[in-house]
Design a protein around this motif. Sequence first.
Motif, PDB file in Angstrom:
ATOM      1  N   SER A   1      -8.458   2.999  -0.362  1.00 27.62           N
ATOM      2  CA  SER A   1      -7.651   2.289   0.618  1.00 27.62           C
ATOM      3  C   SER A   1      -8.476   1.212   1.323  1.00 27.62           C
ATOM      4  CB  SER A   1      -7.085   3.282   1.638  1.00 27.62           C
ATOM      5  OG  SER A   1      -6.325   2.609   2.608  1.00 27.62           O
TER       6      SER A   1
ATOM      7  N   TRP B   1      -9.069  -1.606  -1.105  1.00 23.31           N
ATOM      8  CA  TRP B   1      -7.853  -2.391  -1.261  1.00 23.31           C
ATOM      9  C   TRP B   1      -7.639  -3.312  -0.061  1.00 23.31           C
ATOM     10  CZ3 TRP B   1      -3.216  -2.400   1.510  1.00 23.31           C
ATOM     11  CH2 TRP B   1      -2.153  -3.087   0.898  1.00 23.31           C
ATOM     12  N   GLN B   2      -7.812  -2.794   1.150  1.00 22.86           N
ATOM     13  CA  GLN B   2      -7.631  -3.601   2.359  1.00 22.86           C
ATOM     14  C   GLN B   2      -8.649  -4.729   2.432  1.00 22.86           C
ATOM     15  OE1 GLN B   2      -7.289  -1.163   5.940  1.00 22.86           O
ATOM     16  NE2 GLN B   2      -6.493   0.473   4.668  1.00 22.86           N
TER      17      GLN B   2
ATOM     18  N   ALA C   1       0.837  -1.204   0.000  1.00 21.43           N
ATOM     19  CA  ALA C   1       0.000   0.000   0.000  1.00 21.43           C
ATOM     20  C   ALA C   1       0.869   1.249   0.000  1.00 21.43           C
ATOM     21  CB  ALA C   1      -0.923   0.002   1.210  1.00 21.43           C
TER      22      ALA C   1
END
Length: 93
Positions: free
Chosen positions: A35, A38-39, A3
């Motif tokens: 974010s 993505w996580q 990341a």
Amino acid sequence: MSAERMFEFIPCNDSDPWIESAAATAEVRQFARESLRWQAQEIIDEVLSGTDPGEELARARLRRCVAQNPGRPERALLQQLMVNRDPQGESTL
């Protein structure tokens, strides 16, 4: 790809340039959404790559949640967590 490398374009200095304008605030919100997405995808990938036979039901449920929320892993993960809280294993969404 980490990341940190993926989002290295975000400025990291003492002042907070994001607070200066409404447009920048929208950029921060967009970054936060990406974010989180993505996580959530990383968590989903990790769970689905498991091989423990005792966790196959959870993986099958997660696959169903992912199929019901294409392109929205954060919603799929939330739905999976809510399904796991329901004793019958049925989604209330």
